[in-house]
Design a protein around this motif. Structure first.
Motif, PDB file in Angstrom:
ATOM      1  N   LEU A   1     -51.357 -33.351 -20.400  1.00 15.47           N
ATOM      2  CA  LEU A   1     -51.932 -34.043 -22.112  1.00 15.47           C
ATOM      3  C   LEU A   1     -53.545 -33.935 -22.111  1.00 15.47           C
ATOM      4  CD1 LEU A   1     -51.880 -37.004 -22.918  1.00 15.47           C
ATOM      5  CD2 LEU A   1     -52.503 -38.012 -21.712  1.00 15.47           C
ATOM      6  N   ILE A   2     -54.059 -33.684 -21.916  1.00 13.26           N
ATOM      7  CA  ILE A   2     -55.103 -33.145 -22.572  1.00 13.26           C
ATOM      8  C   ILE A   2     -55.524 -31.709 -23.694  1.00 13.26           C
ATOM      9  CG2 ILE A   2     -57.708 -32.638 -22.730  1.00 13.26           C
ATOM     10  CD1 ILE A   2     -57.906 -34.141 -19.909  1.00 13.26           C
TER      11      ILE A   2
ATOM     12  N   ALA B   1     -54.710 -29.230 -28.740  1.00  9.47           N
ATOM     13  CA  ALA B   1     -54.044 -28.100 -29.777  1.00  9.47           C
ATOM     14  C   ALA B   1     -53.816 -28.772 -30.597  1.00  9.47           C
ATOM     15  CB  ALA B   1     -53.188 -27.602 -29.108  1.00  9.47           C
ATOM     16  N   GLY B   2     -53.504 -30.279 -31.100  1.00  8.86           N
ATOM     17  CA  GLY B   2     -52.763 -30.792 -32.411  1.00  8.86           C
ATOM     18  C   GLY B   2     -53.981 -30.913 -32.955  1.00  8.86           C
ATOM     19  N   MET B   3     -54.865 -31.288 -32.662  1.00  5.36           N
ATOM     20  CA  MET B   3     -56.311 -31.858 -33.038  1.00  5.36           C
ATOM     21  C   MET B   3     -56.454 -30.314 -34.046  1.00  5.36           C
ATOM     22  SD  MET B   3     -58.092 -34.714 -31.282  1.00  5.36           S
ATOM     23  CE  MET B   3     -59.365 -34.538 -31.886  1.00  5.36           C
TER      24      MET B   3
ATOM     25  N   GLY C   1     -46.327 -24.654 -27.640  1.00  2.00           N
ATOM     26  CA  GLY C   1     -45.169 -24.967 -26.212  1.00  2.00           C
ATOM     27  C   GLY C   1     -46.136 -24.544 -25.264  1.00  2.00           C
ATOM     28  N   LEU C   2     -45.502 -22.797 -25.457  1.00  2.00           N
ATOM     29  CA  LEU C   2     -46.321 -21.996 -25.311  1.00  2.00           C
ATOM     30  C   LEU C   2     -47.044 -21.393 -24.831  1.00  2.00           C
ATOM     31  CD1 LEU C   2     -44.730 -19.018 -23.647  1.00  2.00           C
ATOM     32  CD2 LEU C   2     -45.096 -18.210 -25.660  1.00  2.00           C
ATOM     33  N   LEU C   3     -47.925 -21.999 -25.596  1.00  2.00           N
ATOM     34  CA  LEU C   3     -49.557 -21.317 -25.177  1.00  2.00           C
ATOM     35  C   LEU C   3     -50.385 -23.472 -23.996  1.00  2.00           C
ATOM     36  CD1 LEU C   3     -52.675 -21.483 -25.734  1.00  2.00           C
ATOM     37  CD2 LEU C   3     -52.781 -22.873 -27.777  1.00  2.00           C
ATOM     38  N   LEU C   4     -49.552 -24.008 -24.098  1.00  2.00           N
ATOM     39  CA  LEU C   4     -49.596 -25.770 -23.347  1.00  2.00           C
ATOM     40  C   LEU C   4     -48.894 -24.951 -21.861  1.00  2.00           C
ATOM     41  CD1 LEU C   4     -48.892 -28.367 -25.771  1.00  2.00           C
ATOM     42  CD2 LEU C   4     -51.593 -27.412 -24.914  1.00  2.00           C
ATOM     43  N   ALA C   5     -47.792 -24.492 -21.639  1.00  2.00           N
ATOM     44  CA  ALA C   5     -47.359 -23.874 -20.602  1.00  2.00           C
ATOM     45  C   ALA C   5     -48.184 -22.952 -20.442  1.00  2.00           C
ATOM     46  CB  ALA C   5     -45.703 -23.442 -20.571  1.00  2.00           C
ATOM     47  N   GLY C   6     -48.360 -22.442 -21.081  1.00  2.00           N
ATOM     48  CA  GLY C   6     -49.956 -21.200 -19.809  1.00  2.00           C
ATOM     49  C   GLY C   6     -50.820 -21.670 -19.061  1.00  2.00           C
TER      50      GLY C   6
ATOM     51  N   ALA D   1     -59.898 -27.466 -21.213  1.00  2.00           N
ATOM     52  CA  ALA D   1     -58.485 -28.205 -20.435  1.00  2.00           C
ATOM     53  C   ALA D   1     -58.356 -28.261 -19.303  1.00  2.00           C
ATOM     54  CB  ALA D   1     -57.253 -28.390 -21.217  1.00  2.00           C
ATOM     55  N   GLY D   2     -58.596 -27.067 -18.544  1.00  2.00           N
ATOM     56  CA  GLY D   2     -58.157 -27.006 -17.122  1.00  2.00           C
ATOM     57  C   GLY D   2     -59.489 -27.520 -16.023  1.00  2.00           C
ATOM     58  N   SER D   3     -60.747 -26.851 -17.041  1.00  2.00           N
ATOM     59  CA  SER D   3     -61.614 -27.711 -15.811  1.00  2.00           C
ATOM     60  C   SER D   3     -62.335 -29.151 -15.891  1.00  2.00           C
ATOM     61  CB  SER D   3     -63.144 -27.017 -17.087  1.00  2.00           C
ATOM     62  OG  SER D   3     -63.250 -25.636 -16.989  1.00  2.00           O
ATOM     63  N   ILE D   4     -61.897 -29.775 -17.326  1.00  2.00           N
ATOM     64  CA  ILE D   4     -61.775 -31.085 -16.998  1.00  2.00           C
ATOM     65  C   ILE D   4     -60.561 -31.170 -15.876  1.00  2.00           C
ATOM     66  CG2 ILE D   4     -61.318 -33.440 -18.098  1.00  2.00           C
ATOM     67  CD1 ILE D   4     -61.406 -31.532 -21.332  1.00  2.00           C
ATOM     68  N   GLY D   5     -59.256 -30.970 -15.789  1.00  2.00           N
ATOM     69  CA  GLY D   5     -58.820 -31.207 -14.799  1.00  2.00           C
ATOM     70  C   GLY D   5     -58.325 -30.443 -13.618  1.00  2.00           C
ATOM     71  N   ILE D   6     -59.563 -29.685 -13.008  1.00  2.00           N
ATOM     72  CA  ILE D   6     -60.492 -29.582 -12.182  1.00  2.00           C
ATOM     73  C   ILE D   6     -61.884 -30.960 -11.757  1.00  2.00           C
ATOM     74  CG2 ILE D   6     -62.018 -27.595 -11.041  1.00  2.00           C
ATOM     75  CD1 ILE D   6     -60.306 -25.369 -12.378  1.00  2.00           C
ATOM     76  N   VAL D   7     -62.270 -30.820 -12.146  1.00  2.00           N
ATOM     77  CA  VAL D   7     -63.543 -32.098 -12.181  1.00  2.00           C
ATOM     78  C   VAL D   7     -63.064 -32.918 -12.447  1.00  2.00           C
ATOM     79  CG1 VAL D   7     -65.013 -33.317 -13.470  1.00  2.00           C
ATOM     80  CG2 VAL D   7     -64.992 -31.322 -14.096  1.00  2.00           C
TER      81      VAL D   7
END
Length: 451
Positions: A286-287, A292-294, A319-324, A418-424
């Motif tokens: 979601l983040i 990515a849109g903003m 979408g490929l970027l977000l999937a990665g 984004a990955g770090s926010i998810g980990i936190v």
């Protein structure tokens, strides 16, 4: 009259022994004689906290869960697993990988038998001016393909971006399918790396099995499943035109279910880690989508542009970027969630009197150091992968702000943050799930751990 237990052979009295030496051997404390899992009377003293049987260890299996707790977990995980399976079946590619519009040639092996400097135009040595451009003249013996055993001649430019081949090098060429005896039907590509890579893989497997033993073997099974899902589902599904983000989330969910259960066993503890991982993955997706849109990140970097040119049709690059982003964060997330869940379970086992709020607070305190290390790991992983891009952008002469907001760098920043926010977020999310669920289980006897 003495009991049978008191009829023990006594050591013969020797000269010099004191009267104290003739006293019976003291009994072992009752707490030390208790067996784990046996119910004790309320008037019996509690086991010694320092005794090795008075607590459980993280590598031991968790206590069996009650029917009520297993039902609760099935109610939470069942719909999620069903959704992953339905999406997997609906998105599974049945038509195979599409044929590329721009052929890259068939790989053919060869060995360099001669390498020398010479003019870049073959057959014009006498016309080449002194001090003109020099190239590497290669004689290559083909060891594969339709013309195996023949020798071809290739001219390679001396450029920093091209490898420098020498006699004895095993290389890979691209064969375009025309006359196999024609030198121009082949293009020199790269070195052969089969043997060293296989050797490295064998050393890796041996190291994992030597240290982890059975647990390491299960981890290797999970690794194999991840590779199969990537190679047989995620990559072909995206190439056939399915939505990359949906495919990435489905593939990540499938990997998550199989690998966590295969590595850590089927238990309520692992199931709670699954719930925390899935919730964190959805938050990361979601983040990533929102920002990515903003930031108007298109995902059209050099590699994606080459992919589109090869396919001959468009692809959802964003979408490929977000999937990665989602797939890349999964490997760190499951480590954090499993650790948090195990910590909550161990705290509950050590002190059954703790309520869910106390368990949650203690779990968050435990997870702080782990989060700091995990976020740093994620940053360095993405920075290492993007190091050539960082170097190229640094020498291009643009300012720091322009460099950080460029497409190639900004998407790496998105992946990292984004990955770090998810980990936190995984620490409090998993901790509260584990605390609430384990608190619904009947409190274990103090000091009695799993066998």
């Amino acid at each position: 009259m003495s009991s049978p237990r008191d009829r023990r052979p006594r050591r013969a009295r020797r000269p010099g022994d004191s009267d104290a030496d003739t006293s019976p051997i003291p009994r072992v404390a009752a707490s030390a004689q208790r067996q784990p899992g046996r119910h004790h009377r309320e008037d019996e003293p509690a086991p010694d906290p320092g005794h090795p049987h008075g607590h459980s260890h993280s590598h031991e299996p968790p206590p069996p869960a009650s029917t009520r707790l297993r039902t609760l977990i099935m109610m939470l995980l069942g719909p999620l697993l069903l959704a992953v399976l339905v999406l997997f079946i609906a998105l599974f590619p049945t038509s195979g990988v599409p044929e590329p519009k721009v052929g890259s040639g068939t790989p053919v092996d060869g060995t360099v038998v001669s390498a020398k400097l010479g003019p870049c135009v073959q057959g014009a040595e006498e016309l080449a001016p002194q001090g003109g451009p020099q190239c590497t003249l290669l004689d290559i013996k083909l060891t594969g393909g339709p013309a195996a055993g023949t020798v071809i001649h290739k001219v390679e430019p001396l450029e920093p971006s091209r490898p420098k081949f020498a006699v004895g090098d095993d290389i890979v060429l691209a064969y375009n399918g025309s006359n196999p005896a024609n030198d121009y039907a082949y293009l020199v590509m790269d070195y052969q790396r089969d043997t060293p890579m296989l050797l490295l893989a064998a050393i890796f497997v041996a190291a994992v099995l030597l240290l982890g033993r059975w647990h390491g073997a299960r981890a290797l099974v999970g690794l194999g499943v991840s590779a199969l899902v990537l190679g047989l589902f995620i990559v072909p599904a995206i190439l056939t035109g399915e939505d990359p983000l949906l495919v990435g989330i489905t593939g990540a969910g499938l990997i998550m279910f199989v690998t966590l259960y295969a590595t850590h066993g089927v238990s309520v503890r692992t199931s709670v880690a699954l719930l925390g991982t899935l919730a964190s993955l959805l938050l990361i997706g979601l983040i990533s989508a929102v920002f990515a849109g903003m930031a108007r990140l298109t995902g059209l970097d050099q590699q994606t542009g080459d992919l589109i040119a090869t396919l001959g049709h468009g692809i959802d690059a964003r979408g490929l970027l977000l999937a990665g982003v989602v797939i890349g964060a999964l490997g760190v997330l499951d480590d954090v969630t499993v650790t948090q869940t195990s910590a909550i379970w161990e705290l509950r086992q050590a002190n059954p009197a703790l309520g869910w709020r106390s368990l949650y607070a203690a779990g968050v305190r435990i997870g702080r150091d782990h989060v700091a290390a995990a976020v740093n790991t994620l940053l360095l992983a993405y920075a290492g992968a993007a190091l050539p891009v960082l170097l190229y952008t640094a020498v291009s002469g643009v300012g720091l702000g322009t460099m950080l907001t460029s497409q190639d760098i900004a998407q790496e920043i998105l992946r990292t943050l984004a990955g770090s926010i998810g980990i936190v977020a995984a620490v409090p999310l998993t901790s509260v799930l584990a605390a609430v669920i384990v608190n619904r289980e009947a409190a274990p006897e103090p000091g009695v751990g799993p066998r």
